[in-house]
Enzyme design. Structure first.
Site, PDB file in Angstrom:
ATOM      1  N   HIS A   1      47.257  31.464  50.723  1.00 57.42           N
ATOM      2  CA  HIS A   1      47.344  30.013  50.874  1.00 57.42           C
ATOM      3  C   HIS A   1      48.638  29.703  51.603  1.00 57.42           C
ATOM      4  O   HIS A   1      49.718  29.981  51.115  1.00 57.42           O
ATOM      5  CB  HIS A   1      47.313  29.306  49.517  1.00 57.42           C
ATOM      6  CG  HIS A   1      47.206  27.808  49.645  1.00 57.42           C
ATOM      7  ND1 HIS A   1      46.003  27.136  49.599  1.00 57.42           N
ATOM      8  CD2 HIS A   1      48.160  26.871  49.858  1.00 57.42           C
ATOM      9  CE1 HIS A   1      46.215  25.841  49.758  1.00 57.42           C
ATOM     10  NE2 HIS A   1      47.508  25.653  49.925  1.00 57.42           N
ATOM     11  N   CYS A   2      48.511  29.132  52.807  1.00 63.28           N
ATOM     12  CA  CYS A   2      49.678  28.894  53.661  1.00 63.28           C
ATOM     13  C   CYS A   2      50.157  27.450  53.509  1.00 63.28           C
ATOM     14  O   CYS A   2      49.422  26.522  53.855  1.00 63.28           O
ATOM     15  CB  CYS A   2      49.332  29.190  55.122  1.00 63.28           C
ATOM     16  SG  CYS A   2      50.715  28.946  56.245  1.00 63.28           S
ATOM     17  N   PRO A   3      51.383  27.233  53.028  1.00 61.23           N
ATOM     18  CA  PRO A   3      51.876  25.857  52.883  1.00 61.23           C
ATOM     19  C   PRO A   3      52.094  25.161  54.221  1.00 61.23           C
ATOM     20  O   PRO A   3      52.060  23.934  54.296  1.00 61.23           O
ATOM     21  CB  PRO A   3      53.206  26.041  52.134  1.00 61.23           C
ATOM     22  CG  PRO A   3      53.624  27.440  52.431  1.00 61.23           C
ATOM     23  CD  PRO A   3      52.360  28.230  52.555  1.00 61.23           C
TER      24      PRO A   3
END
Length: 209
Positions: free
Chosen positions: A163-165
Site C-alpha cells: 500500500h503506497c501512501p
C-alpha cells in the site's frame, strides 16, 4: 433505552467523523506530489522556457518534449491513484455455516479439512506453514495466490505488492502496470528537466557569483 440509543448515535457520529478525517489525511502525500508537479511546471515552462531561453526554436523543442513526458507522467500517476483495487471475487467467500464450523473447530485438522473441501474447485496452490489453505478471518474468504489483506483498504487485494501512501492506493493486480510506468516516467521527467536546464542553471550561478 433512549439513553443507550443516544450514546450509540454519538459514538457512530464520532466514528464517522474520525474516519472522514483519516481519509482526508491520507490524501496529503498525493497533494504534496501534485504541488511539486505544479511548481516544476511553472518553473520549467514559464521561468525557463518563456523567460530565460531566447532562441525560439529551442523553446519550441524543449516545450514539445516536456509536455509529452509530462502528460505521460501525469496520466500514469492518475491511473495508479484512481484505478479500483482488485478485490477477491464473491465465489471465494466462505458461506456463514462453514465459517461457524471453522471458528468452532476443535483442532487445526478439522479447520484444514473444511477449508480444503471448500477450495477444492478453486485454483489455489499456496498454503500456510501447516499445509492449510490460506484463509482471511476478517474478509471470511479463501485467499487466492499472492493475495493479501490490506489493513488500510480493509479488504483482501489481488496480487498485492504494497500500500503506497504516495498514491493513496494499493499497488496490486489492477494498477501494477500504471505504477511501474509512473516510476519510469517520473525518472524520465526528472532527468529531462535536469539535463535541459543544466546549462541555464550553471549560467545563473556564474552571473550571481
Amino acid at each position: 433505552m433512549p439513553v443507550a440509543m443516544g450514546n450509540y448515535d454519538n459514538d457512530g457520529k464520532r466514528s464517522t467523523a474520525l474516519g472522514s478525517c483519516m481519509s482526508a489525511l491520507k490524501w496529503i502525500p498525493v497533494i504534496f506530489i501534485a504541488a511539486v508537479i505544479a511548481w516544476s511546471y511553472y518553473a520549467y515552462v514559464v521561468q525557463l522556457c518563456l523567460l530565460s531561453i531566447e532562441n525560439t526554436f529551442e523553446q519550441i523543442v524543449f516545450l514539445i518534449f516536456y509536455h509529452i513526458i509530462c502528460v505521460l507522467f501525469f496520466w500514469s500517476y492518475w491511473n495508479t491513484i484512481f484505478t479500483p483495487v482488485g478485490t477477491v471475487p464473491s465465489n471465494w467467500r466462505i458461506p456463514e455455516t462453514d465459517i461457524e464450523h471453522i471458528f468452532h473447530a476443535d483442532t487445526q485438522d478439522q479447520q484444514k479439512r473444511i477449508l480444503e473441501n471448500f477450495a477444492k474447485t478453486l485454483p489455489v496452490t499456496n498454503r500456510t506453514l501447516n499445509g492449510s489453505v490460506r484463509f482471511c478471518e476478517k474478509c471470511k474468504i479463501i485467499k487466492p495466490d499472492r493475495a493479501h489483506h490490506c489493513s488500510v483498504c480493509g479488504a483482501c487485494v489481488l496480487k498485492m505488492d504494497h500500500h503506497c501512501p504516495w498514491v493513496n492506493n494499493c499497488v496490486n493486480f489492477t494498477n501494477y502496470k500504471y505504477f511501474v510506468l509512473f516510476l519510469g516516467y517520473a525518472l524520465l521527467y526528472c532527468l529531462y528537466v535536469a539535463l535541459t536546464s543544466l546549462e541555464y542553471f550553471i549560467r545563473f550561478w556564474r552571473v550571481s557569483l
